[in-house]
Motif scaffolding. Structure first.
Motif, mmCIF file in Angstrom:
data_model
loop_
_atom_site.group_PDB
_atom_site.id
_atom_site.type_symbol
_atom_site.label_atom_id
_atom_site.label_comp_id
_atom_site.label_asym_id
_atom_site.label_seq_id
_atom_site.Cartn_x
_atom_site.Cartn_y
_atom_site.Cartn_z
ATOM 1 N N GLU A 49 0.826 -1.196 0.000
ATOM 2 C CA GLU A 49 0.000 0.000 0.000
ATOM 3 C C GLU A 49 0.869 1.258 0.000
ATOM 4 O O GLU A 49 0.578 2.229 -0.691
ATOM 5 C CB GLU A 49 -0.934 -0.024 1.217
ATOM 6 N N VAL A 50 1.964 1.223 0.774
ATOM 7 C CA VAL A 50 2.865 2.384 0.811
ATOM 8 C C VAL A 50 3.473 2.613 -0.575
ATOM 9 O O VAL A 50 3.497 3.740 -1.080
ATOM 10 C CB VAL A 50 3.967 2.175 1.878
ATOM 11 N N LEU A 51 3.918 1.518 -1.222
ATOM 12 C CA LEU A 51 4.489 1.627 -2.567
ATOM 13 C C LEU A 51 3.469 2.190 -3.549
ATOM 14 O O LEU A 51 3.772 3.045 -4.377
ATOM 15 C CB LEU A 51 4.938 0.247 -3.072
ATOM 16 N N ARG A 52 2.242 1.700 -3.425
ATOM 17 C CA ARG A 52 1.177 2.110 -4.338
ATOM 18 C C ARG A 52 0.868 3.602 -4.177
ATOM 19 O O ARG A 52 0.667 4.313 -5.150
ATOM 20 C CB ARG A 52 -0.071 1.292 -4.020
ATOM 21 N N ALA A 53 0.835 4.053 -2.923
ATOM 22 C CA ALA A 53 0.497 5.449 -2.668
ATOM 23 C C ALA A 53 1.638 6.376 -3.086
ATOM 24 O O ALA A 53 1.411 7.510 -3.480
ATOM 25 C CB ALA A 53 0.170 5.644 -1.189
ATOM 26 N N ARG A 54 2.876 5.883 -2.982
ATOM 27 C CA ARG A 54 4.045 6.717 -3.278
ATOM 28 C C ARG A 54 4.139 7.081 -4.753
ATOM 29 O O ARG A 54 4.265 8.233 -5.103
ATOM 30 C CB ARG A 54 5.320 5.962 -2.877
ATOM 31 N N SER A 55 4.090 6.046 -5.596
ATOM 32 C CA SER A 55 4.264 6.334 -7.018
ATOM 33 C C SER A 55 3.321 5.472 -7.825
ATOM 34 O O SER A 55 3.065 4.323 -7.472
ATOM 35 C CB SER A 55 5.701 6.048 -7.461
ATOM 36 N N ARG A 56 2.781 6.078 -8.872
ATOM 37 C CA ARG A 56 1.779 5.362 -9.644
ATOM 38 C C ARG A 56 2.408 4.411 -10.651
ATOM 39 O O ARG A 56 1.865 3.375 -10.959
ATOM 40 C CB ARG A 56 0.872 6.357 -10.367
ATOM 41 N N ALA A 103 5.377 1.569 -8.871
ATOM 42 C CA ALA A 103 4.845 0.614 -7.907
ATOM 43 C C ALA A 103 4.587 -0.741 -8.554
ATOM 44 O O ALA A 103 4.774 -1.777 -7.932
ATOM 45 C CB ALA A 103 3.561 1.161 -7.297
ATOM 46 N N ARG A 160 -4.347 7.612 4.201
ATOM 47 C CA ARG A 160 -3.226 6.663 4.191
ATOM 48 C C ARG A 160 -3.472 5.537 5.168
ATOM 49 O O ARG A 160 -3.239 4.373 4.873
ATOM 50 C CB ARG A 160 -1.922 7.380 4.533
#
Lengths: 288, 239
Positions: A77-84, A87, A170
């Motif tokens: 989830e952190v990866l997904r939220a960081r960059s589209r 990720a 988040r």
């Protein structure tokens, strides 16, 4: 059915089937709403590393899988939220790493045979003590859905509107992922890690064909989940088939029936077109 | 510690939105290049400008959805990161279709607009349900409440999102292109809704391509071009 219920292991397995059938579609509805249908598969791969760690260190594979799956899900989830864009590849790395790591770790302990039971499930080998753990986890999953359901709904509808409503987006995103991870661990004994996502997604996909609303979709999906899990288990007992794949094939069957039912219902509904609605639609087309 | 005093201690209440020298970038491209804009309580502001002028980015930055790279912005006197009274605001985004991979009824979507007014543990009250009913009436969708929102036309989905914002009974409403793809009759209906809000002392910030039927209600137009405010007008000046 009465013969089936005369066995202790089958009573425990049936109780498991009901718990899995209820909790997997409940969180699955939010997973599908966020268009993360493959999230459960990824978490299943990662959980395998937890199984391997548990076997290797002699601790409970279930608890080790739970810890690793929740951590992995939050990382996703952190990866997904960081960059589209980036990720996507990062997710693939986690998935393959989890699967390969799990197989290596399990084999290091010479546990190749038990690996099979985690990959494809072994609901009939579940003991009463396991059932209590699973029941506790199912309560956690259903509790999250009950308490955070309205916030998760708005998050899945529109993340920016959720933020502009003051929701902790988040935290909520991580909550969906972590709860999905808990569900993966619940369902792993029943249908196995490779098929775990099926019970989160298929009942929801089936319910969508028939329901107009979100709440109705979730309740119908939970019904379809219990129906598939219990009849799949009973069928596998009757015809001496592996339970996990039987449950998943039944869920697919329920989905197929729902698609047919939905198509019939839509045809019936569109035949006498509601006058008001079509006039309004025409006006809007003309206004463009 | 020193900023954001309680509103009752300030002589004049802080405005809903106040940005000074706001700069913001999307994907490395600078979209806002130093915007000064204050929206006062009770204002009905139309934000106009060509495509790509940064109108949507500006309203999203005002709501704290896009971080500023320079300058500052405040919501009721508080930076967005520390703002807590989100029930005072509502946002109607531009994009369609209204979201999610699972069907939701019109009523379910509109009711979710109450979220900032309801605690996590409290079930819907009669006041919540009444607010949702009023919001559905205001956009003329009361008869479609039980239908799937994603099966409605684009214009109707837009109205669902407006109703979601109205359901929260906000003090300030931000609407991004509420008239896009909406027929003339419905534009007049929106004008009536905005007129009722303005009469009730609410603040409305609208991103618009043209003012249309909303023109008589607008207290100030702000023209944005290339990420800067080019000019501001009050209707008295332009008339």
């Amino acid at each position: 059915m009465s013969e089936m219920l005369s066995y202790d292991f089958m009573r425990i397995a049936l109780a498991m089937a009901v718990l899995v059938g209820l909790s997997a579609p409940a969180i699955g509805t939010f997973v599908v709403q966020r268009r993360l249908s493959l999230l459960g598969d990824g978490i299943g791969h990662i959980a395998l590393t937890g199984i391997g760690l548990g076997l290797l260190t002699g601790t409970s594979p279930t608890l080790a899988a739970l810890a690793v799956a929740v951590l992995g899900a939050v990382a996703i989830e952190v990866l997904r939220a960081r960059s589209r864009s980036g990720a996507d590849v990062a997710l693939a790395l986690l998935f393959y790493g989890g699967l390969a790591g799990g197989v290596i770790l399990t084999n290091a302990r010479g546990g190749g045979a038990s690996l099979q039971s985690y990959l494809f499930g072994s609901i009939t080998s579940v003991r009463a003590a396991d059932l209590y753990v699973v029941a506790g986890l199912a309560v956690v999953v259903l509790g999250v859905v009950a308490v955070f359901g309205r916030e998760l709904f708005l998050l899945g509808q529109d993340e920016e509107v959720a933020r502009a409503s003051g929701l902790p987006v988040r935290f909520l995103g991580a909550l969906v992922a972590a709860t999905a991870a808990v569900t993966v661990v619940i369902a792993m004994r029943a249908v196995g890690l490779l098929l775990v996502s099926a019970l989160m997604i298929l009942p929801v996909a089936a319910a969508q064909q028939l329901a107009r609303g979100f709440r109705a979709t979730m309740l119908l999906a939970m019904f379809a989940g219990v129906l598939s899990a219990v009849t799949g288990l009973a069928g596998s007992f009757q015809y001496d088939l592996p339970p996990g794949p039987s449950i998943v094939l039944l869920a697919l069957g329920v989905f197929g029936a729902a698609v047919l039912g939905g198509a019939v219902r839509r045809r019936r509904r569109t035949a006498p077109a509601p006058v008001l609605a079509s006039r309004e639609a025409e006006a809007e087309v003309a206004g463009r | 510690m020193t900023d954001a005093p309680p509103p009752e201690h300030t002589p004049e209440p802080a405005p809903p939105f106040a940005m000074t020298g706001g700069r913001a970038a999307l994907d490395g491209r600078e979209v806002l290049r130093g915007v000064d804009l204050t929206v006062r309580a009770g204002d009905v502001v139309a934000l106009l400008g060509p495509n790509g002028a940064g109108k949507s980015t500006l309203v999203r930055a005002l709501l704290g959805l896009v971080p500023l790279t320079a300058g500052r912005t405040e919501i009721y006197g508080v930076p967005p990161a520390r703002f807590r009274d989100w029930h005072r605001l509502a946002y109607v985004p531009q994009r369609l279709p209204a979201g999610g991979g699972v069907p939701a009824t019109v009523r379910e979507v509109v009711a979710s607009g109450r979220i900032a007014r309801r605690s996590r543990w409290r079930p819907a009250s009669a006041a919540d349900r009444a607010a949702v009913d009023r919001a559905l009436e205001a956009v003329g969708l009361a008869g479609r409440a039980r239908d799937s929102a994603h099966l409605l036309s684009g214009g109707q989905q837009q109205r669902v999102m407006i109703a979601r914002a109205l359901a929260g009974e906000p003090e300030a409403l931000v609407m991004d292109e509420p008239n896009a793809g909406v027929d003339a009759e419905r534009q007049h209906a929106l004008a009536a809704t905005v007129g009722a809000l303005a009469a009730g002392g609410r603040t409305v910030l609208l991103v618009l391509h043209e003012t249309g039927p909303l023109a008589p209600l607008i207290t100030r137009t702000v023209h944005l071009d290339d990420g800067r405010v080019r000019r501001e007008e009050t209707p008295e000046m332009s008339a």
